[in-house]
Motif scaffolding. Structure first.
Motif, PDB file in Angstrom:
ATOM      1  N   ASN A 166       0.805  -1.221   0.000  1.00 31.41           N
ATOM      2  CA  ASN A 166       0.000   0.000   0.000  1.00 31.41           C
ATOM      3  C   ASN A 166       0.834   1.266   0.000  1.00 31.41           C
ATOM      4  O   ASN A 166       0.283   2.367   0.100  1.00 31.41           O
ATOM      5  N   ALA A 167       2.145   1.136  -0.094  1.00 28.98           N
ATOM      6  CA  ALA A 167       3.012   2.313  -0.130  1.00 28.98           C
ATOM      7  C   ALA A 167       2.770   3.095  -1.421  1.00 28.98           C
ATOM      8  O   ALA A 167       2.473   2.514  -2.481  1.00 28.98           O
ATOM      9  N   ARG A 168       2.900   4.414  -1.330  1.00 27.03           N
ATOM     10  CA  ARG A 168       2.645   5.285  -2.483  1.00 27.03           C
ATOM     11  C   ARG A 168       3.483   4.884  -3.689  1.00 27.03           C
ATOM     12  O   ARG A 168       3.008   4.915  -4.829  1.00 27.03           O
ATOM     13  N   GLN A 169       4.740   4.500  -3.474  1.00 25.56           N
ATOM     14  CA  GLN A 169       5.645   4.185  -4.583  1.00 25.56           C
ATOM     15  C   GLN A 169       5.220   2.957  -5.367  1.00 25.56           C
ATOM     16  O   GLN A 169       5.721   2.713  -6.468  1.00 25.56           O
ATOM     17  N   ILE A 170       4.286   2.171  -4.808  1.00 33.02           N
ATOM     18  CA  ILE A 170       3.825   0.955  -5.485  1.00 33.02           C
ATOM     19  C   ILE A 170       2.338   1.026  -5.814  1.00 33.02           C
ATOM     20  O   ILE A 170       1.915   0.710  -6.925  1.00 33.02           O
ATOM     21  N   ALA A 171       1.521   1.441  -4.853  1.00 31.16           N
ATOM     22  CA  ALA A 171       0.073   1.370  -5.013  1.00 31.16           C
ATOM     23  C   ALA A 171      -0.485   2.424  -5.961  1.00 31.16           C
ATOM     24  O   ALA A 171      -1.446   2.163  -6.698  1.00 31.16           O
ATOM     25  N   ALA A 172       0.107   3.621  -5.959  1.00 30.07           N
ATOM     26  CA  ALA A 172      -0.422   4.703  -6.780  1.00 30.07           C
ATOM     27  C   ALA A 172       0.076   4.596  -8.224  1.00 30.07           C
ATOM     28  O   ALA A 172       1.070   3.924  -8.511  1.00 30.07           O
ATOM     29  N   LEU A 224       4.434  16.818 -17.902  1.00 31.85           N
ATOM     30  CA  LEU A 224       5.550  15.890 -18.120  1.00 31.85           C
ATOM     31  C   LEU A 224       5.285  14.532 -17.479  1.00 31.85           C
ATOM     32  O   LEU A 224       5.681  13.488 -18.012  1.00 31.85           O
ATOM     33  N   SER A 225       4.605  14.540 -16.347  1.00 26.93           N
ATOM     34  CA  SER A 225       4.334  13.287 -15.637  1.00 26.93           C
ATOM     35  C   SER A 225       3.374  12.386 -16.398  1.00 26.93           C
ATOM     36  O   SER A 225       3.441  11.154 -16.278  1.00 26.93           O
ATOM     37  N   THR A 226       2.474  12.971 -17.164  1.00 31.52           N
ATOM     38  CA  THR A 226       1.448  12.177 -17.853  1.00 31.52           C
ATOM     39  C   THR A 226       1.894  11.678 -19.229  1.00 31.52           C
ATOM     40  O   THR A 226       1.118  11.006 -19.916  1.00 31.52           O
ATOM     41  N   LEU A 227       3.116  11.976 -19.631  1.00 38.01           N
ATOM     42  CA  LEU A 227       3.598  11.518 -20.939  1.00 38.01           C
ATOM     43  C   LEU A 227       3.688   9.996 -21.002  1.00 38.01           C
ATOM     44  O   LEU A 227       3.423   9.382 -22.040  1.00 38.01           O
ATOM     45  N   TRP A 228       4.071   9.377 -19.884  1.00 34.07           N
ATOM     46  CA  TRP A 228       4.235   7.917 -19.854  1.00 34.07           C
ATOM     47  C   TRP A 228       3.953   7.449 -18.436  1.00 34.07           C
ATOM     48  O   TRP A 228       4.778   7.622 -17.549  1.00 34.07           O
ATOM     49  N   THR A 229       2.787   6.889 -18.239  1.00 35.64           N
ATOM     50  CA  THR A 229       2.405   6.454 -16.902  1.00 35.64           C
ATOM     51  C   THR A 229       2.333   4.931 -16.820  1.00 35.64           C
ATOM     52  O   THR A 229       2.300   4.241 -17.841  1.00 35.64           O
ATOM     53  N   ILE A 230       2.293   4.455 -15.582  1.00 34.71           N
ATOM     54  CA  ILE A 230       2.199   3.029 -15.327  1.00 34.71           C
ATOM     55  C   ILE A 230       1.222   2.824 -14.174  1.00 34.71           C
ATOM     56  O   ILE A 230       1.278   3.557 -13.183  1.00 34.71           O
ATOM     57  N   PRO A 231       0.302   1.880 -14.285  1.00 38.93           N
ATOM     58  CA  PRO A 231      -0.684   1.701 -13.208  1.00 38.93           C
ATOM     59  C   PRO A 231      -0.033   1.186 -11.926  1.00 38.93           C
ATOM     60  O   PRO A 231       0.988   0.493 -11.958  1.00 38.93           O
ATOM     61  N   GLY A 232      -0.644   1.553 -10.798  1.00 42.95           N
ATOM     62  CA  GLY A 232      -0.138   1.066  -9.527  1.00 42.95           C
ATOM     63  C   GLY A 232      -0.447  -0.405  -9.335  1.00 42.95           C
ATOM     64  O   GLY A 232      -1.300  -0.978 -10.022  1.00 42.95           O
ATOM     65  N   GLY A 233       0.260  -1.036  -8.402  1.00 41.73           N
ATOM     66  CA  GLY A 233       0.057  -2.453  -8.145  1.00 41.73           C
ATOM     67  C   GLY A 233       1.173  -3.303  -8.712  1.00 41.73           C
ATOM     68  O   GLY A 233       2.328  -2.860  -8.793  1.00 41.73           O
ATOM     69  N   PRO A 234       0.878  -4.521  -9.150  1.00 37.57           N
ATOM     70  CA  PRO A 234       1.920  -5.453  -9.617  1.00 37.57           C
ATOM     71  C   PRO A 234       2.783  -4.916 -10.753  1.00 37.57           C
ATOM     72  O   PRO A 234       3.960  -5.254 -10.847  1.00 37.57           O
ATOM     73  N   ASP A 235       2.205  -4.067 -11.614  1.00 42.35           N
ATOM     74  CA  ASP A 235       2.970  -3.534 -12.741  1.00 42.35           C
ATOM     75  C   ASP A 235       4.080  -2.584 -12.293  1.00 42.35           C
ATOM     76  O   ASP A 235       5.013  -2.322 -13.055  1.00 42.35           O
ATOM     77  N   GLY A 274      13.074  18.673 -10.202  1.00 48.60           N
ATOM     78  CA  GLY A 274      13.361  17.290 -10.586  1.00 48.60           C
ATOM     79  C   GLY A 274      12.851  16.283  -9.576  1.00 48.60           C
ATOM     80  O   GLY A 274      12.335  15.220  -9.942  1.00 48.60           O
ATOM     81  N   SER A 275      12.977  16.592  -8.304  1.00 48.26           N
ATOM     82  CA  SER A 275      12.539  15.645  -7.278  1.00 48.26           C
ATOM     83  C   SER A 275      11.027  15.479  -7.278  1.00 48.26           C
ATOM     84  O   SER A 275      10.505  14.370  -7.115  1.00 48.26           O
ATOM     85  N   MET A 276      10.294  16.567  -7.462  1.00 44.55           N
ATOM     86  CA  MET A 276       8.840  16.468  -7.524  1.00 44.55           C
ATOM     87  C   MET A 276       8.387  15.716  -8.775  1.00 44.55           C
ATOM     88  O   MET A 276       7.407  14.981  -8.754  1.00 44.55           O
ATOM     89  N   LEU A 277       9.122  15.886  -9.867  1.00 46.90           N
ATOM     90  CA  LEU A 277       8.789  15.188 -11.104  1.00 46.90           C
ATOM     91  C   LEU A 277       9.142  13.708 -11.018  1.00 46.90           C
ATOM     92  O   LEU A 277       8.386  12.845 -11.495  1.00 46.90           O
ATOM     93  N   ALA A 278      10.260  13.403 -10.382  1.00 44.86           N
ATOM     94  CA  ALA A 278      10.735  12.017 -10.297  1.00 44.86           C
ATOM     95  C   ALA A 278      10.051  11.213  -9.200  1.00 44.86           C
ATOM     96  O   ALA A 278      10.212   9.998  -9.128  1.00 44.86           O
ATOM     97  N   GLY A 279       9.297  11.886  -8.320  1.00 41.78           N
ATOM     98  CA  GLY A 279       8.639  11.176  -7.239  1.00 41.78           C
ATOM     99  C   GLY A 279       9.473  11.080  -5.988  1.00 41.78           C
ATOM    100  O   GLY A 279       9.171  10.281  -5.086  1.00 41.78           O
ATOM    101  N   GLY A 280      10.532  11.884  -5.900  1.00 48.77           N
ATOM    102  CA  GLY A 280      11.374  11.874  -4.705  1.00 48.77           C
ATOM    103  C   GLY A 280      12.789  12.281  -5.026  1.00 48.77           C
ATOM    104  O   GLY A 280      13.187  12.389  -6.193  1.00 48.77           O
TER     105      GLY A 280
END
Length: 353
Positions: free
Chosen positions: A80-86, A151-162, A303-309
């Motif tokens: 359920n961590a943000r880096q995986i679930a979202a 920039l963030s929406t150019l290439w997204t990936i769904p949260g969870g196993p992917d 860069g950190s806000m764009l990269a997620g940390g």
């Protein structure tokens, strides 16, 4: 026991205390080991596989191995961590990582290193850190947020196993944990070969273990609470921005893990600096132009806000739970930093020729 503490003090105070404890440990160990991704990247760019790289590798693989061992032991669940679930952003990880890596070289330190150096009286780090924090806030909710979102929406990936590289429920997970542990032991051996002392390697190891400690402590509080509590660990850009904005805009500050973490790191680093007699005022000098630091701070904030940390938040904390975007981000930070350092060296040689 945690249920009793939650009933008595509330989740907020426990999270604040957990952040402060982890921050004190991280700050003291980071200062003692001189842990710094920027220094490791500069070393590699110069064609040297030396002690600074060994310190970073030891901390990184200590975090990775300890977190995965905690998951294997059943005392941690990061699903359920943000880096995986979202929903994640691969474009943000790539572009943000490259921008952050460039800024890290210009500012001579990443977000965590600037905070640690600030505690020893480094005014350059304090000013750059403030610029980084303000830019991060502008990127999250201010004038730079539309650009970040585009920039963030150019290439997204769904949260969870992917979004996770290795699923703990897969049969091969035990082998993955064993390889992570072997990588940590190899990093220790590499550090000894490069002349690092047991104290330095021990401190670098503690940096990584602090990341694991943050995950385990927040997970324990979340599991014992009836409220929704975010499972998280060490990161700096977001908590620094939230704390600064709360101090400026709010009459009361919400109690969070990050609110305890940032001052904890500062106090931990300051304690070691004072013990070692290294605390002193350091100003901008003629050969250290202020504008370079300021540009670096702006690039790292965005860069950190764009990269997620930051280098720790995305690179180590996210990397330790095998979040795909975190590994992409830290790789991109390496690429951006090595490329920028090499370019600056080439420019300096041409000027002196």
């Amino acid at each position: 026991m945690l249920e009793t503490l939650i009933d008595q003090y509330g989740e907020g105070w426990l999270l604040l205390a957990a952040g402060a404890i982890i921050g004190l440990i991280f700050g003291a160990a980071a200062y003692q080991s001189r842990f710094c991704l920027r220094a490791a990247c500069a070393e590699v760019a110069d064609g040297v596989l030396g002690p600074k790289l060994a310190i970073w590798l030891t901390a990184f693989f200590a975090a990775l191995a300890s977190v995965q061992l905690a998951i294997l032991a059943g005392v941690l669940d990061v699903s359920n961590a943000r880096q995986i679930a979202a929903t994640g952003s691969l474009s943000g990880a790539i572009l943000g990582g490259l921008v952050f890596g460039t800024g890290m070289i210009l500012a001579r330190g990443c977000a965590s290193r600037l905070l640690v150096l600030s505690a020893s009286g480094n005014l350059r780090a304090i000013v750059t850190g403030l610029v980084l924090t303000l830019t991060a806030q502008a990127s999250l909710r201010g004038i730079l947020s539309p650009l970040r979102e585009d920039l963030s929406t150019l290439w997204t990936i769904p949260g969870g196993p992917d979004r996770v590289l290795f699923d703990p429920h897969e049969p091969m997970f035990f082998a993955v944990v064993a390889l992570a542990t072997l990588a940590f032991l190899t990093a220790l051996w590499f550090g000894r070969q490069r002349g690092l002392t047991p104290l330095e390697l021990g401190a670098a190891t503690i940096v990584g273990l602090a990341v694991c400690g943050g995950w385990v402590m927040t997970y324990a509080i979340a599991s014992a609470s009836f409220e929704v509590v975010a499972v998280q660990s060490v990161t700096f850009t977001g908590p620094s921005a939230d704390t600064l904005m709360a101090l400026i805009n709010e009459s009361s500050i919400p109690l969070t893990f990050g609110l305890g973490l940032v001052p904890g790191v500062f106090l931990g680093a300051m304690t070691i600096a004072l013990i070692k007699g290294e605390a002193r005022i350091q100003r901008f000098e003629a050969d250290l132009p202020m504008e370079r630091y300021l540009i670096g701070g702006v690039l790292m904030g965005f860069g950190s806000m764009l990269a997620g940390g930051c280098a720790v938040g995305a690179g180590m904390t996210g990397g330790a739970i095998f979040a795909l975007t975190a590994w992409v981000a830290v790789f991109s930070m390496w690429v951006g930093a090595v490329t920028t350092h090499t370019a600056l060296n080439l420019a300096a040689r041409r000027r002196s020729a």
